[in-house]
Design a protein around this motif. Structure first.
Motif, mmCIF file in Angstrom:
data_model
loop_
_atom_site.group_PDB
_atom_site.id
_atom_site.type_symbol
_atom_site.label_atom_id
_atom_site.label_comp_id
_atom_site.label_asym_id
_atom_site.label_seq_id
_atom_site.Cartn_x
_atom_site.Cartn_y
_atom_site.Cartn_z
ATOM 1 N N PHE A 23 11.991 11.820 -17.110
ATOM 2 C CA PHE A 23 11.987 10.728 -17.958
ATOM 3 C C PHE A 23 11.484 9.456 -17.339
ATOM 4 O O PHE A 23 11.909 9.093 -16.040
ATOM 5 C CB PHE A 23 13.233 10.434 -18.642
ATOM 6 C CG PHE A 23 13.291 9.627 -19.744
ATOM 7 C CD1 PHE A 23 12.923 10.492 -20.890
ATOM 8 C CD2 PHE A 23 13.498 8.286 -19.880
ATOM 9 C CE1 PHE A 23 12.859 9.514 -22.131
ATOM 10 C CE2 PHE A 23 13.485 7.590 -21.122
ATOM 11 C CZ PHE A 23 13.327 8.405 -22.228
ATOM 12 N N PRO A 24 10.662 8.841 -17.774
ATOM 13 C CA PRO A 24 10.022 7.356 -17.160
ATOM 14 C C PRO A 24 10.998 6.436 -16.649
ATOM 15 O O PRO A 24 12.068 6.367 -17.529
ATOM 16 C CB PRO A 24 8.890 7.150 -18.116
ATOM 17 C CG PRO A 24 9.285 7.413 -19.341
ATOM 18 C CD PRO A 24 10.018 8.835 -19.310
ATOM 19 N N ASP A 25 10.824 5.455 -15.642
ATOM 20 C CA ASP A 25 11.493 4.451 -15.801
ATOM 21 C C ASP A 25 11.395 3.435 -17.044
ATOM 22 O O ASP A 25 10.373 3.357 -17.497
ATOM 23 C CB ASP A 25 11.198 3.539 -14.544
ATOM 24 C CG ASP A 25 12.191 3.711 -13.368
ATOM 25 O OD1 ASP A 25 13.366 3.921 -13.504
ATOM 26 O OD2 ASP A 25 11.935 3.250 -12.379
ATOM 27 N N PHE A 26 12.328 3.003 -17.459
ATOM 28 C CA PHE A 26 12.209 2.067 -18.693
ATOM 29 C C PHE A 26 13.213 0.918 -18.542
ATOM 30 O O PHE A 26 13.859 0.946 -17.974
ATOM 31 C CB PHE A 26 12.235 2.739 -20.015
ATOM 32 C CG PHE A 26 13.630 3.223 -20.106
ATOM 33 C CD1 PHE A 26 14.381 2.596 -21.101
ATOM 34 C CD2 PHE A 26 14.313 4.373 -19.591
ATOM 35 C CE1 PHE A 26 15.857 2.813 -21.240
ATOM 36 C CE2 PHE A 26 15.634 4.615 -19.698
ATOM 37 C CZ PHE A 26 16.280 3.910 -20.622
ATOM 38 N N SER A 120 5.684 -0.065 -23.607
ATOM 39 C CA SER A 120 6.780 0.122 -24.357
ATOM 40 C C SER A 120 7.593 1.479 -23.875
ATOM 41 O O SER A 120 6.684 2.413 -23.589
ATOM 42 C CB SER A 120 6.698 0.086 -25.798
ATOM 43 O OG SER A 120 5.952 0.891 -26.452
ATOM 44 N N LEU A 121 8.633 1.733 -24.277
ATOM 45 C CA LEU A 121 9.267 3.117 -24.153
ATOM 46 C C LEU A 121 8.582 4.081 -24.999
ATOM 47 O O LEU A 121 8.122 5.116 -24.380
ATOM 48 C CB LEU A 121 10.653 3.042 -24.314
ATOM 49 C CG LEU A 121 11.320 4.285 -24.035
ATOM 50 C CD1 LEU A 121 10.948 5.103 -22.703
ATOM 51 C CD2 LEU A 121 12.954 4.408 -24.132
ATOM 52 N N SER A 122 8.232 3.455 -26.302
ATOM 53 C CA SER A 122 7.688 4.625 -27.373
ATOM 54 C C SER A 122 6.164 4.905 -26.762
ATOM 55 O O SER A 122 5.790 5.919 -26.839
ATOM 56 C CB SER A 122 7.645 4.043 -28.637
ATOM 57 O OG SER A 122 7.091 2.775 -28.625
ATOM 58 N N GLU A 123 5.502 4.126 -26.103
ATOM 59 C CA GLU A 123 4.029 4.268 -25.662
ATOM 60 C C GLU A 123 4.170 5.087 -24.555
ATOM 61 O O GLU A 123 3.444 6.094 -24.370
ATOM 62 C CB GLU A 123 3.608 2.932 -25.044
ATOM 63 C CG GLU A 123 1.980 3.050 -24.883
ATOM 64 C CD GLU A 123 1.568 1.463 -24.636
ATOM 65 O OE1 GLU A 123 0.113 1.643 -23.991
ATOM 66 O OE2 GLU A 123 2.253 0.547 -24.461
ATOM 67 N N ALA A 124 5.205 4.874 -23.620
ATOM 68 C CA ALA A 124 5.233 5.762 -22.372
ATOM 69 C C ALA A 124 5.543 7.281 -22.858
ATOM 70 O O ALA A 124 5.299 8.196 -22.184
ATOM 71 C CB ALA A 124 6.233 5.024 -21.457
ATOM 72 N N LEU A 125 6.230 7.529 -23.765
ATOM 73 C CA LEU A 125 6.793 8.650 -24.443
ATOM 74 C C LEU A 125 5.884 9.322 -25.279
ATOM 75 O O LEU A 125 6.158 10.356 -25.836
ATOM 76 C CB LEU A 125 8.090 8.623 -24.799
ATOM 77 C CG LEU A 125 9.060 8.511 -23.801
ATOM 78 C CD1 LEU A 125 10.460 8.206 -24.583
ATOM 79 C CD2 LEU A 125 9.330 9.650 -22.882
ATOM 80 N N ALA A 126 4.787 8.656 -25.727
ATOM 81 C CA ALA A 126 3.728 8.800 -26.861
ATOM 82 C C ALA A 126 4.429 9.223 -28.001
ATOM 83 O O ALA A 126 4.047 10.181 -28.843
ATOM 84 C CB ALA A 126 2.954 10.215 -26.185
ATOM 85 N N ILE A 127 5.180 8.444 -28.560
ATOM 86 C CA ILE A 127 5.813 8.359 -29.831
ATOM 87 C C ILE A 127 4.924 7.840 -30.814
ATOM 88 O O ILE A 127 4.783 6.544 -30.909
ATOM 89 C CB ILE A 127 7.014 7.414 -29.728
ATOM 90 C CG1 ILE A 127 8.130 7.849 -28.625
ATOM 91 C CG2 ILE A 127 7.933 7.353 -31.110
ATOM 92 C CD1 ILE A 127 9.113 9.029 -29.096
#
Length: 170
Positions: A23-26, A120-127
């Motif tokens: 999981f990425p840092d966030f 954003s976290l959603s961007e980092a996770l490709a949501i």
């Protein structure tokens, strides 16, 4: 960015190999401005629910998510993060709190609002599909990603409970 609203959860449920899914840092903030970071969740099984106020399936899934969270409330190493993301401009913490209060939902909400220059976290996770749930193991690896909501509270409760219990016994 194209955003999809999914309606079937089991259709998109996936298992992940933890070695390939760190999981990425966030950094996210709760609706009162208190920060929450990756280091705050290590050693815990984490259920993340990504949602927005404009997403009807997101809101319809809340009773099942809240019941599942309640079922695990006495287990210290399981946490739920309800992450408001991909939101309409101007819908801030007070708006989100009021939105949930009016509907009778009592849950801690986090806002996916990055600082300037950050993803954003959603961007980092490709949501790109809402609602979306991600479950992390105690090492911080993605072990499950489920998209959508079938409309069945029982199905969602059973699905999440099974995934959480498996991670608690691994």
């Amino acid at each position: 960015m194209v955003l999809h609203v999914a309606t079937q959860s089991s259709l998109y449920a996936q298992q992940y190999d933890p070695a390939e899914n760190e999981f990425p840092d966030f950094r996210i903030i709760d609706s009162n401005g208190k920060p929450f970071q990756k280091r705050d969740m290590l050693g815990k099984v984490v259920v993340m629910d990504f949602w927005a106020t404009w997403c009807a399936p997101c809101i319809k899934s809340f009773p099942a998510l809240i019941e599942t969270e309640d079922n695990f409330k006495d287990i210290e190493n399981v946490i739920f993060l309800f992450i408001n993301t991909l939101e309409v401009v101007g819908r801030d913490g007070p708006f989100i709190n009021n939105f949930l209060d009016k509907r009778g939902f009592d849950m801690q909400v986090y806002l996916d609002r990055p600082l300037a220059g950050e993803k954003s976290l959603s961007e980092a996770l490709a949501i790109t599909t809402l609602p979306q749930r991600i479950i992390l193991d105690a090492s911080g690896n993605i072990r499950y990603r489920g998209k959508g909501f079938s409309g069945s509270d029982e199905e969602l409760i059973n699905e999440l409970t099974a995934k959480i219990n498996k991670l608690l016994t691994d």
